[in-house]
Design a protein around this motif. Structure first.
Motif, PDB file in Angstrom:
ATOM      1  N   SER A  49       0.821  -1.212   0.000  1.00 26.18           N
ATOM      2  CA  SER A  49       0.000   0.000   0.000  1.00 26.18           C
ATOM      3  C   SER A  49       0.856   1.265   0.000  1.00 26.18           C
ATOM      4  CB  SER A  49      -0.968   0.008   1.171  1.00 26.18           C
ATOM      5  OG  SER A  49      -0.284  -0.207   2.363  1.00 26.18           O
ATOM      6  N   HIS A  53      -0.175   5.132  -1.451  1.00 28.48           N
ATOM      7  CA  HIS A  53      -0.189   6.356  -0.656  1.00 28.48           C
ATOM      8  C   HIS A  53       0.846   7.369  -1.065  1.00 28.48           C
ATOM      9  CE1 HIS A  53      -3.203   4.875   1.942  1.00 28.48           C
ATOM     10  NE2 HIS A  53      -2.492   3.838   2.350  1.00 28.48           N
ATOM     11  N   TRP A 112       6.369   6.114   6.615  1.00 21.14           N
ATOM     12  CA  TRP A 112       5.558   4.993   7.085  1.00 21.14           C
ATOM     13  C   TRP A 112       6.217   3.668   6.736  1.00 21.14           C
ATOM     14  CZ3 TRP A 112       2.782   1.582   3.786  1.00 21.14           C
ATOM     15  CH2 TRP A 112       1.873   0.746   4.431  1.00 21.14           C
ATOM     16  N   LYS A 116       7.819   1.094   9.590  1.00 18.02           N
ATOM     17  CA  LYS A 116       7.259  -0.242   9.741  1.00 18.02           C
ATOM     18  C   LYS A 116       8.302  -1.302   9.435  1.00 18.02           C
ATOM     19  CE  LYS A 116       3.144  -1.388   9.284  1.00 18.02           C
ATOM     20  NZ  LYS A 116       1.832  -1.808   8.820  1.00 18.02           N
TER      21      LYS A 116
ATOM     22  N   LEU B  42      -3.646   8.793   7.331  1.00 12.22           N
ATOM     23  CA  LEU B  42      -3.971   8.122   6.073  1.00 12.22           C
ATOM     24  C   LEU B  42      -3.465   6.686   6.018  1.00 12.22           C
ATOM     25  CD1 LEU B  42      -3.130  11.005   3.637  1.00 12.22           C
ATOM     26  CD2 LEU B  42      -5.364  10.227   4.354  1.00 12.22           C
ATOM     27  N   PHE B  43      -2.487   6.362   6.880  1.00 14.65           N
ATOM     28  CA  PHE B  43      -1.883   5.043   6.763  1.00 14.65           C
ATOM     29  C   PHE B  43      -2.467   4.097   7.785  1.00 14.65           C
ATOM     30  CE2 PHE B  43       1.140   8.134   5.259  1.00 14.65           C
ATOM     31  CZ  PHE B  43       1.265   7.690   3.967  1.00 14.65           C
ATOM     32  N   GLU B  44      -2.892   2.942   7.282  1.00 15.57           N
ATOM     33  CA  GLU B  44      -3.466   1.965   8.204  1.00 15.57           C
ATOM     34  C   GLU B  44      -2.331   1.277   8.941  1.00 15.57           C
ATOM     35  OE1 GLU B  44      -4.892  -1.166   5.189  1.00 15.57           O
ATOM     36  OE2 GLU B  44      -4.026   0.587   4.254  1.00 15.57           O
ATOM     37  N   GLU B  45      -2.633   0.828  10.128  1.00 15.58           N
ATOM     38  CA  GLU B  45      -1.646   0.118  10.928  1.00 15.58           C
ATOM     39  C   GLU B  45      -2.107  -1.313  11.028  1.00 15.58           C
ATOM     40  OE1 GLU B  45       1.110   1.410  11.977  1.00 15.58           O
ATOM     41  OE2 GLU B  45       0.678   3.470  11.397  1.00 15.58           O
TER      42      GLU B  45
END
Lengths: 801, 63
Positions: A49, A53, A112, A116, B42-45
């Motif tokens: 994803s 984004h 992000w 992660k 906006l970013f899913e975890e």
């Protein structure tokens, strides 16, 4: 397939290779194995994803370069405890912490993805990435993982990480930023409160209010305004004092006068039960001005921090030899005289010293601008910061890092910077006249009313000062400059000084450094001249086969061509050429005096240019001409600059005559070759003495003092650290093209500033007589002030379109 | 309207609390990275949140 672009980095996909990766259910083309590997990693760790984004592709080509085994291998040295000492902190629980500077971050999706990915690695306790500064704070358990593993993990998803130690300037920036935010907070919260009391007081003035209530509201307003005036408004008061002490009327003076008068007269009115208080105006005024200045500060800080980080990111390491000649990695700034260091081919020499062992050639272009390496024997002196080109050498360090040639240059730089001509700020010039006019008018108004209605005199004079409060006037320039700075950084130009944009407007002369600025600083094969009976393609394969093993800049011109497969026993003669065998023949390529067989006279096919010879043991086989290529857009840029009435000059430290060639090709107005840094500085000084405003573009260490001495200076992409620090702005892209757009934007910025100033002056010209006549109540003047300020801000924002 | 003699001082106390909260927020670096916080939502975890003791964080919960 040429119309397809790489799904990961956006570069075009060539027909030769397509490296597909299945992302989000579809096979996506990739341009190179590097992108493929990065994209596959991203898919494998379940973060597809990221591609949904992200707002921007990562800068191309970096992942591929970073994944080569050599690079990954070199990372292992980061695990060396001696090296880690200077940038890794040990935390109490036994874990370690480091600040990494990450390049390649373009949007929040990158942050992000990285966070992660890092958190999923074994042994990483914590990781936090600041997107504004691109700094990551990572702590890890040394039992489970190592620093090199972490940096590799970052490289696997396509980013580059380097250990980073924050420098002092950054701490200052951070403190200024916080200080400004605190002041804005106090002013904003105070202004909100005081406005509610002010509205009550205005309502009371229309509809009647009990004197006790009115008095109470005034006292409360005074209480809230006091910290706003003394704490939040302090920068204006200090600025005004400073400018009065320097006998120069700056924008802070009317601001401070208006604030001081409004505040103290309101306090006096509160105590003596006078007719009007202006506490609301004081708070609003401070708040608006602080916000305007904060936006300007933020835009400037952002460019500044980027440039600071660019120039301090590289940690220089040295291979120090111990008593048994075992190399040990240490930070270069820890070397002391007497230390012996090993410098491999292609490495930077860590400090000034003398060669103990090995012969080689050293590229001193950072110091002299001369692109070709200089031969060095045992016993010769070498300078820290220069590049060892061909063979490993052992150097005995002779000076402390603080006394090296590099440090001396830095000091020269600081001196040049201190002598830099001051650039006048347009708004300040107008302001000082305006301030004088307002002050004189207020005195006249006061005198007039003193004779006609003495009890009103003070209040009317005050309303003149408040209504003409130069809010719009003082916002006119900063807002436009801020918008322009933001727009410029989108265009790939970082303006790192407050006066950069102002300075660019007055430029009359543009001075280019040749090597690395107008040219790419790499040699390309320009011409092949075979001797009779030889074929140029065969000669090229032979030359390539020989030159392949050398990293000499001239040899690199041959890298990338097809090599003859049967050349054997190749050997480098330092800074001379390469020898090899093909069957029974001994081939030599290189300088004419090295490669030409004894008894043969070598005459280059043409008198000018850089020629090298390919020969066997009997005769010359052919000639090759190499040249440092011009940047593709140098031509159009010079034409454009000359068309807009600016003189162009070329300065070069290069003695080969190439500078003159380049200059005549581009049609510039003047050229100076074979110039030392001091010569260059003198040249610029002499231009300035004749009234010219000089824009200097440069890249090397040798340009740094010149960059600092010019009215405005720009360091081009890939410039040396020192050059970037010395410059007023940094071009981020590899091309010179943005410069045209930059100069146009600067013009447009000043159009907008003039419009803003014109509007602010017009508003004041209308408001002032009315206030002087006693027609304008305070609430109307506050409204007028806000509306005119808003108009100025909106006008400035047009620059960002 | 004499109630303002009580209400306004009360509001002032709240003002002091607000200013103090803002000072605390600025000093604990919460305004350091304005770019990122805007888009974080906006970013899913989808990975499980880390256990509190394994990942001590002085920057507040960022997972």
């Amino acid at each position: 397939m040429a119309d397809e672009s790489c799904f990961h980095c956006g570069l075009p996909v060539t027909s030769e290779g397509n490296y597909p990766v299945t992302i989000l259910g579809q096979a996506r083309p990739m341009c190179c194995p590097g992108c493929q590997s990065v994209a596959q990693t991203i898919v494998d760790i379940g973060m597809e994803s990221y591609y949904q984004h992200r707002q921007q592709c990562p800068p191309g080509s970096s992942p591929a370069a970073e994944l080569v085994p050599d690079f990954l291998e070199s990372l292992n040295s980061w695990d060396d405890p001696g090296l880690q000492e200077s940038f890794v902190h040990s935390l109490p629980q036994g874990s370690k912490e480091i600040t990494l500077l990450i390049s390649g971050i373009t949007c929040a999706a990158c942050v992000w993805l990285l966070e992660k990915h890092l958190r999923d690695q074994a042994g990483i306790a914590q990781c936090h990435i600041n997107m504004s500064s691109n700094l990551a704070l990572v702590s890890w358990d040394p039992e489970q993982t190592s620093l090199s593993t972490i940096i590799k993990a970052i490289a696997h998803v396509g980013y580059k990480a380097e250990p980073y130690t924050p420098v002092q300037q950054e701490a200052i920036i951070k403190r200024e930023n916080k200080q400004a935010l605190l002041r804005i907070g106090v002013a904003g919260l105070g202004a909100m409160q005081v406005m509610t009391y002010a509205v009550s007081l205005y309502m009371g003035a229309f509809e009647g209010i009990e004197p006790a209530h009115q008095q109470f509201l005034r006292w409360v307003s005074a209480l809230v305004t006091t910290p706003v005036f003394f704490y939040a408004g302090l920068p204006f008061l200090q600025g005004a004092l400073r400018s009065l002490r320097n006998r120069h009327l700056s924008m802070d003076v009317p601001v401070a006068i208006a604030l001081t008068f409004a505040y103290f007269s309101s306090v006096w009115a509160t105590i003596s039960n006078g007719p009007e208080v202006y506490f609301d105006s004081v708070c609003m005024f401070v708040f608006f001005l602080l916000v305007g200045r904060y936006l300007e500060l933020r835009a400037r800080h952002r460019s500044q921090s980027t440039s600071i980080r660019l120039s301090h990111s590289q940690l220089q390491t040295a291979r120090k030899l111990d008593h048994e000649d075992n190399p040990l990695l240490v930070p270069a700034d820890k070397l002391v005289p007497g230390d012996r260091v090993l410098v491999k081919a292609g490495e930077i020499i860590p400090g000034d010293g003398r060669i103990l062992q090995g012969t080689g050639s050293v590229n001193e272009s950072m110091l002299t601008g001369e692109q070709l390496p200089i031969s060095k024997q045992v016993g010769d002196l070498v300078t820290g910061g220069t590049l060892n080109v061909e063979q490993p050498i052992t150097v005995e360090i002779s000076t402390l890092p603080g006394e090296s040639t590099l440090s001396t240059l830095k000091r020269l730089l600081q001196r040049a910077e201190a002598e830099k001509p001051a650039t006048f700020v347009l708004a300040d010039r107008i302001a000082s006249k305006f301030v004088l006019a307002v002050l004189i008018t207020s005195i006249c108004v006061y005198t007039y009313w003193w004779f006609h209605a003495p009890e009103d005199a003070f209040w009317i004079m005050l309303s003149v000062l408040v209504v003409t409060c130069p809010c719009a006037l003082s916002l006119a320039t900063p807002t436009a400059i801020t918008a322009a700075t933001a727009r410029l950084s989108q265009m790939g130009f970082l303006a790192t000084r407050a006066h950069t944009i102002e300075g660019l407007r007055h430029i009359t002369d543009v001075v280019f450094d040749k090597t690395g600025t107008l040219t790419l600083g790499e040699f390309k094969l320009a011409e092949t001249v075979p001797m009779p009976g030889e074929h140029s393609d065969t000669l090229l394969t032979l030359a390539t086969a020989l030159e392949q093993i050398s990293e000499h800049p001239i040899a690199r011109a041959f890298h990338g061509f097809k090599a003859h497969p049967h050349v054997k026993d190749r050997q480098i003669a330092a800074n001379q050429g390469v020898e090899g065998r093909l069957a029974e023949r001994t081939l030599r390529i290189g300088k004419p005096e090295y490669a030409t067989p004894a008894g043969v006279t070598a005459t280059p096919p043409a008198p000018c240019g850089q020629w090298i010879v390919l020969a066997d043991q009997n005769r010359i086989l052919g000639w090759f001409r190499v040249e440092d290529q011009l940047r593709a857009d140098a031509d159009t840029l010079v034409q454009h600059l000359q068309a807009s009435g600016k003189r162009c000059h070329v300065l070069s430290g290069d003695s080969s005559g190439h500078a003159e060639e380049v200059a005549s090709h581009l049609g510039v107005d003047a050229v100076v070759g074979n110039a030392t840094p001091q010569d260059k500085l003198t040249y610029i000084r002499s231009l300035q003495d004749n009234g010219a405003k000089v824009l200097m573009l440069g890249d090397g260490l040798n340009d740094a003092p010149v960059l600092a001495g010019a009215d405005v200076s720009i360091a081009v992409a890939g410039a040396s650290d020192l050059a970037q620090v010395a410059a007023d702005g940094i071009l981020l892209s590899q091309s010179l093209q943005p410069l045209q757009g930059i100069l146009q934007l600067v013009e447009q910025t000043y159009r907008i500033i003039r419009q803003n100033l014109a509007w602010a002056l017009l508003y004041n010209l209308i408001a002032l007589p009315m206030a002087a006549a006693g027609f304008i109540p305070p609430w109307a003047s506050a409204l007028g002030m806000s509306a005119s300020s808003l108009l100025v801000v909106l006008n400035a924002l047009r620059l960002n379109r | 309207m004499d109630i303002i003699f009580l209400l306004i001082p009360l509001a002032l106390v709240l003002l002091v609390v607000a200013v103090a909260a803002f000072f605390w927020a600025v000093r604990s670096d919460q305004f350091d990275d304005l770019d990122r916080e805007a888009s974080r939502i906006l970013f899913e975890e989808d990975s499980p949140p880390p256990s509190a003791d394994a990942r001590p964080s002085k920057h507040g919960p960022k997972a």
